[in-house]
Structure formats: structure tokens, C-alpha cells
Design a protein around this motif. Structure first.
Motif, PDB file in Angstrom:
ATOM      1  N   MET A   1       0.843  -1.178   0.000  1.00  0.00           N
ATOM      2  CA  MET A   1       0.000   0.000   0.000  1.00  0.00           C
ATOM      3  C   MET A   1       0.886   1.239   0.000  1.00  0.00           C
ATOM      4  SD  MET A   1      -2.951   0.792   2.686  1.00  0.00           S
ATOM      5  CE  MET A   1      -3.733   2.344   2.760  1.00  0.00           C
ATOM      6  N   ALA A   2       0.462   2.243  -0.687  1.00  0.00           N
ATOM      7  CA  ALA A   2       1.260   3.470  -0.806  1.00  0.00           C
ATOM      8  C   ALA A   2       1.167   4.287   0.472  1.00  0.00           C
ATOM      9  CB  ALA A   2       0.759   4.289  -1.988  1.00  0.00           C
ATOM     10  N   ARG A   3       2.169   5.117   0.684  1.00  0.00           N
ATOM     11  CA  ARG A   3       2.153   6.000   1.844  1.00  0.00           C
ATOM     12  C   ARG A   3       1.219   7.178   1.572  1.00  0.00           C
ATOM     13  NH1 ARG A   3       6.101   4.927   5.615  1.00  0.00           N
ATOM     14  NH2 ARG A   3       7.547   3.318   4.940  1.00  0.00           N
ATOM     15  N   MET A   4       0.738   7.782   2.639  1.00  0.00           N
ATOM     16  CA  MET A   4      -0.310   8.791   2.503  1.00  0.00           C
ATOM     17  C   MET A   4       0.197  10.111   1.936  1.00  0.00           C
ATOM     18  SD  MET A   4      -2.948   9.990   5.432  1.00  0.00           S
ATOM     19  CE  MET A   4      -3.428   8.323   5.758  1.00  0.00           C
ATOM     20  N   HIS A   5       1.300  10.630   2.432  1.00  0.00           N
ATOM     21  CA  HIS A   5       1.721  11.973   2.062  1.00  0.00           C
ATOM     22  C   HIS A   5       3.018  11.997   1.261  1.00  0.00           C
ATOM     23  CE1 HIS A   5      -1.459  13.829   4.330  1.00  0.00           C
ATOM     24  NE2 HIS A   5      -1.139  13.124   5.395  1.00  0.00           N
ATOM     25  N   THR A   6       3.370  10.914   0.617  1.00  0.00           N
ATOM     26  CA  THR A   6       4.543  10.893  -0.248  1.00  0.00           C
ATOM     27  C   THR A   6       4.196  10.081  -1.487  1.00  0.00           C
ATOM     28  OG1 THR A   6       5.456   8.874   0.690  1.00  0.00           O
ATOM     29  CG2 THR A   6       6.151  10.935   1.695  1.00  0.00           C
ATOM     30  N   ARG A   7       5.095  10.085  -2.444  1.00  0.00           N
ATOM     31  CA  ARG A   7       4.856   9.301  -3.652  1.00  0.00           C
ATOM     32  C   ARG A   7       5.516   7.928  -3.573  1.00  0.00           C
ATOM     33  NH1 ARG A   7       5.525  14.602  -5.777  1.00  0.00           N
ATOM     34  NH2 ARG A   7       3.595  15.254  -6.762  1.00  0.00           N
ATOM     35  N   ARG A   8       6.127   7.632  -2.420  1.00  0.00           N
ATOM     36  CA  ARG A   8       6.817   6.356  -2.283  1.00  0.00           C
ATOM     37  C   ARG A   8       5.844   5.235  -1.959  1.00  0.00           C
ATOM     38  NH1 ARG A   8      10.632   7.269   2.356  1.00  0.00           N
ATOM     39  NH2 ARG A   8       8.932   8.573   3.046  1.00  0.00           N
ATOM     40  N   ARG A   9       6.295   4.022  -2.239  1.00  0.00           N
ATOM     41  CA  ARG A   9       5.510   2.852  -1.862  1.00  0.00           C
ATOM     42  C   ARG A   9       5.777   2.516  -0.407  1.00  0.00           C
ATOM     43  NH1 ARG A   9       7.364   1.530  -7.037  1.00  0.00           N
ATOM     44  NH2 ARG A   9       9.187   0.522  -6.140  1.00  0.00           N
ATOM     45  N   GLY A  10       4.894   1.757   0.181  1.00  0.00           N
ATOM     46  CA  GLY A  10       5.075   1.340   1.560  1.00  0.00           C
ATOM     47  C   GLY A  10       6.097   0.230   1.659  1.00  0.00           C
ATOM     48  N   SER A  11       6.506  -0.057   2.860  1.00  0.00           N
ATOM     49  CA  SER A  11       7.470  -1.135   3.065  1.00  0.00           C
ATOM     50  C   SER A  11       6.715  -2.389   3.484  1.00  0.00           C
ATOM     51  CB  SER A  11       8.481  -0.746   4.135  1.00  0.00           C
ATOM     52  OG  SER A  11       7.820  -0.476   5.347  1.00  0.00           O
ATOM     53  N   SER A  12       7.084  -3.502   2.901  1.00  0.00           N
ATOM     54  CA  SER A  12       6.419  -4.745   3.257  1.00  0.00           C
ATOM     55  C   SER A  12       7.206  -5.429   4.355  1.00  0.00           C
ATOM     56  CB  SER A  12       6.323  -5.658   2.040  1.00  0.00           C
ATOM     57  OG  SER A  12       7.607  -6.001   1.594  1.00  0.00           O
ATOM     58  N   GLY A  13       6.521  -6.167   5.179  1.00  0.00           N
ATOM     59  CA  GLY A  13       7.163  -6.886   6.270  1.00  0.00           C
ATOM     60  C   GLY A  13       6.759  -8.337   6.250  1.00  0.00           C
ATOM     61  N   SER A  14       7.276  -9.085   7.183  1.00  0.00           N
ATOM     62  CA  SER A  14       6.959 -10.507   7.244  1.00  0.00           C
ATOM     63  C   SER A  14       5.596 -10.702   7.894  1.00  0.00           C
ATOM     64  CB  SER A  14       8.035 -11.257   8.026  1.00  0.00           C
ATOM     65  OG  SER A  14       8.082 -10.763   9.346  1.00  0.00           O
ATOM     66  N   ASP A  15       4.961 -11.800   7.570  1.00  0.00           N
ATOM     67  CA  ASP A  15       3.668 -12.143   8.136  1.00  0.00           C
ATOM     68  C   ASP A  15       3.863 -13.123   9.280  1.00  0.00           C
ATOM     69  OD1 ASP A  15       2.275 -10.600   6.337  1.00  0.00           O
ATOM     70  OD2 ASP A  15       2.101 -12.222   4.877  1.00  0.00           O
ATOM     71  N   ARG A  16       2.959 -13.045  10.233  1.00  0.00           N
ATOM     72  CA  ARG A  16       2.977 -13.994  11.328  1.00  0.00           C
ATOM     73  C   ARG A  16       2.551 -15.362  10.803  1.00  0.00           C
ATOM     74  NH1 ARG A  16      -0.231 -11.605  16.165  1.00  0.00           N
ATOM     75  NH2 ARG A  16      -1.823 -11.893  14.604  1.00  0.00           N
ATOM     76  N   PRO A  17       3.138 -16.437  11.282  1.00  0.00           N
ATOM     77  CA  PRO A  17       2.711 -17.748  10.808  1.00  0.00           C
ATOM     78  C   PRO A  17       1.257 -18.023  11.191  1.00  0.00           C
ATOM     79  CG  PRO A  17       4.548 -17.936  12.356  1.00  0.00           C
ATOM     80  CD  PRO A  17       4.235 -16.501  12.209  1.00  0.00           C
ATOM     81  N   THR A  18       0.528 -18.671  10.318  1.00  0.00           N
ATOM     82  CA  THR A  18      -0.867 -18.976  10.605  1.00  0.00           C
ATOM     83  C   THR A  18      -0.939 -20.107  11.616  1.00  0.00           C
ATOM     84  OG1 THR A  18      -0.952 -20.491   8.747  1.00  0.00           O
ATOM     85  CG2 THR A  18      -1.664 -18.233   8.352  1.00  0.00           C
ATOM     86  N   ALA A  19      -1.812 -19.949  12.579  1.00  0.00           N
ATOM     87  CA  ALA A  19      -2.009 -20.978  13.597  1.00  0.00           C
ATOM     88  C   ALA A  19      -3.472 -20.964  14.002  1.00  0.00           C
ATOM     89  CB  ALA A  19      -1.120 -20.711  14.798  1.00  0.00           C
ATOM     90  N   ASP A  20      -4.001 -22.148  14.304  1.00  0.00           N
ATOM     91  CA  ASP A  20      -5.400 -22.264  14.699  1.00  0.00           C
ATOM     92  C   ASP A  20      -5.571 -22.408  16.202  1.00  0.00           C
ATOM     93  OD1 ASP A  20      -6.022 -22.138  12.037  1.00  0.00           O
ATOM     94  OD2 ASP A  20      -6.120 -24.314  11.787  1.00  0.00           O
ATOM     95  N   GLU A  21      -4.516 -22.821  16.874  1.00  0.00           N
ATOM     96  CA  GLU A  21      -4.595 -23.012  18.316  1.00  0.00           C
ATOM     97  C   GLU A  21      -3.260 -22.621  18.944  1.00  0.00           C
ATOM     98  OE1 GLU A  21      -3.732 -27.746  18.504  1.00  0.00           O
ATOM     99  OE2 GLU A  21      -5.753 -27.094  17.965  1.00  0.00           O
ATOM    100  N   PRO A  22      -3.280 -22.276  20.228  1.00  0.00           N
ATOM    101  CA  PRO A  22      -2.023 -21.861  20.861  1.00  0.00           C
ATOM    102  C   PRO A  22      -1.049 -23.039  20.976  1.00  0.00           C
ATOM    103  CG  PRO A  22      -3.796 -21.969  22.476  1.00  0.00           C
ATOM    104  CD  PRO A  22      -4.418 -22.186  21.135  1.00  0.00           C
ATOM    105  N   PRO A  23       0.236 -22.751  21.061  1.00  0.00           N
ATOM    106  CA  PRO A  23       1.204 -23.840  21.179  1.00  0.00           C
ATOM    107  C   PRO A  23       1.049 -24.602  22.496  1.00  0.00           C
ATOM    108  CG  PRO A  23       2.278 -21.715  21.389  1.00  0.00           C
ATOM    109  CD  PRO A  23       0.869 -21.453  21.016  1.00  0.00           C
ATOM    110  N   GLU A  24       1.543 -25.857  22.506  1.00  0.00           N
ATOM    111  CA  GLU A  24       1.377 -26.705  23.696  1.00  0.00           C
ATOM    112  C   GLU A  24       2.123 -26.150  24.904  1.00  0.00           C
ATOM    113  OE1 GLU A  24       3.250 -28.871  21.159  1.00  0.00           O
ATOM    114  OE2 GLU A  24       1.416 -29.134  20.008  1.00  0.00           O
TER     115      GLU A  24
END
Length: 155
Positions: A1-24
Motif C-alpha cells: 500500500m502506498a504511503r499517505m503523504h509521499t509518492r513512495r511505496r510502503g514497506s512490506s514486512g513478514s507475516d505472522r505464521p498462521t495458527a489455529d490453536e495456541p502452542p502446547e
């Protein structure tokens, strides 16, 4: 997604791993987590800070990697149920603090044109967020001004 007040693009980051239940290894009771969330809120922590404290310190020494997985509710929902939610949304409060600091800086340093522009951009973001939250999270007649923001942040 682009930044609001500049012409630059946003920075992408890593995603959290998908999990359905908390770890043991994180087997803390959900009631204990909710009590700890309310306790941290009463100490004056914001919802994002509460999540980080639970991740780092946990409850009784056991870290909580994800509050929603462990309890089925987000931190904000837990705070709303226990009447411990903050008066202003966290993102709006942080932007208001930044705008107040910038306004004081620009008042002392009148030739700082970069920060004058930064103040305009920040106040624009604040007004946009006030329109978004008006009626649900804040008073329908609320309008942003420097004086109102300074008074709210003093409380």
C-alpha cells in the motif's frame, strides 16, 4: 500500500505464521490471561503494550504468543468487557501526541519548514481519524484543535 503523504511505496514486512490453536508450551488459563490484561490496563498500558508484555513476560512466567488464540478474544474486546478500555483509541492518541509536540517545536523554531509540513500532515491524519471514530469511539461533536488535544493528553 502506498504511503499517505509521499509518492513512495510502503514497506512490506513478514507475516505472522498462521495458527489455529495456541502452542502446547503455552498452557495458561484464559481467565488468568484476561485478569492480567485488565491488571496491565489499570497500570496505564496501551493495548499494544499489553500484547508485548504478555508476549515477553507472560502470566506467571509462561509467555502468551497470541492473546486471541489463547482466549478467543482480542485485547481490545477484553478491555471493553471489563470497562477498562482507554478514553481515546490508541492510534488517535499517538497522533495527537505527535501533533502537540510538533506544534510546540514549530512555535519555538519558526523557520523549520520541514516540521511545519510534518505538522500539517500529522494534523490532517488526526482529522481523518477523528472523522472515522466520530460517533462510535468518541463524541459526535468532537472536533480536533491543538487546545483540545493538549487538554485531552494532560488527563
Amino acid at each position: 500500500m502506498a504511503r499517505m503523504h509521499t509518492r513512495r511505496r510502503g514497506s512490506s514486512g513478514s507475516d505472522r505464521p498462521t495458527a489455529d490453536e495456541p502452542p502446547e508450551w503455552s498452557d495458561v488459563d484464559s481467565d488468568a490471561i484476561e485478569d492480567r490484561v485488565v491488571e496491565l490496563a489499570e497500570q496505564g498500558h496501551d493495548p499494544s503494550q499489553i500484547g508485548m508484555k504478555l508476549r515477553d513476560e507472560g502470566v506467571t512466567g509462561t509467555p502468551i504468543p497470541d492473546v486471541k488464540l489463547a482466549t478467543g478474544k482480542k485485547v481490545g474486546e477484553i478491555l471493553a468487557e471489563n470497562d477498562a478500555s482507554p478514553a481515546l483509541p490508541e492510534d488517535l492518541r499517538n497522533l495527537m501526541e505527535q501533533a502537540v509536540r510538533l506544534r510546540e517545536h514549530v512555535r519555538e523554531n519558526g523557520q523549520d519548514y520541514q516540521n511545519k509540513r510534518a505538522l500539517q500532515n500529522t494534523e490532517s491524519k488526526v482529522r481523518r481519524l477523528v472523522d472515522y471514530y466520530r460517533g462510535d469511539e468518541i463524541d459526535p461533536e468532537f472536533t480536533y484543535t491543538y487546545e483540545v488535544a493538549a487538554d485531552l493528553l494532560e488527563e
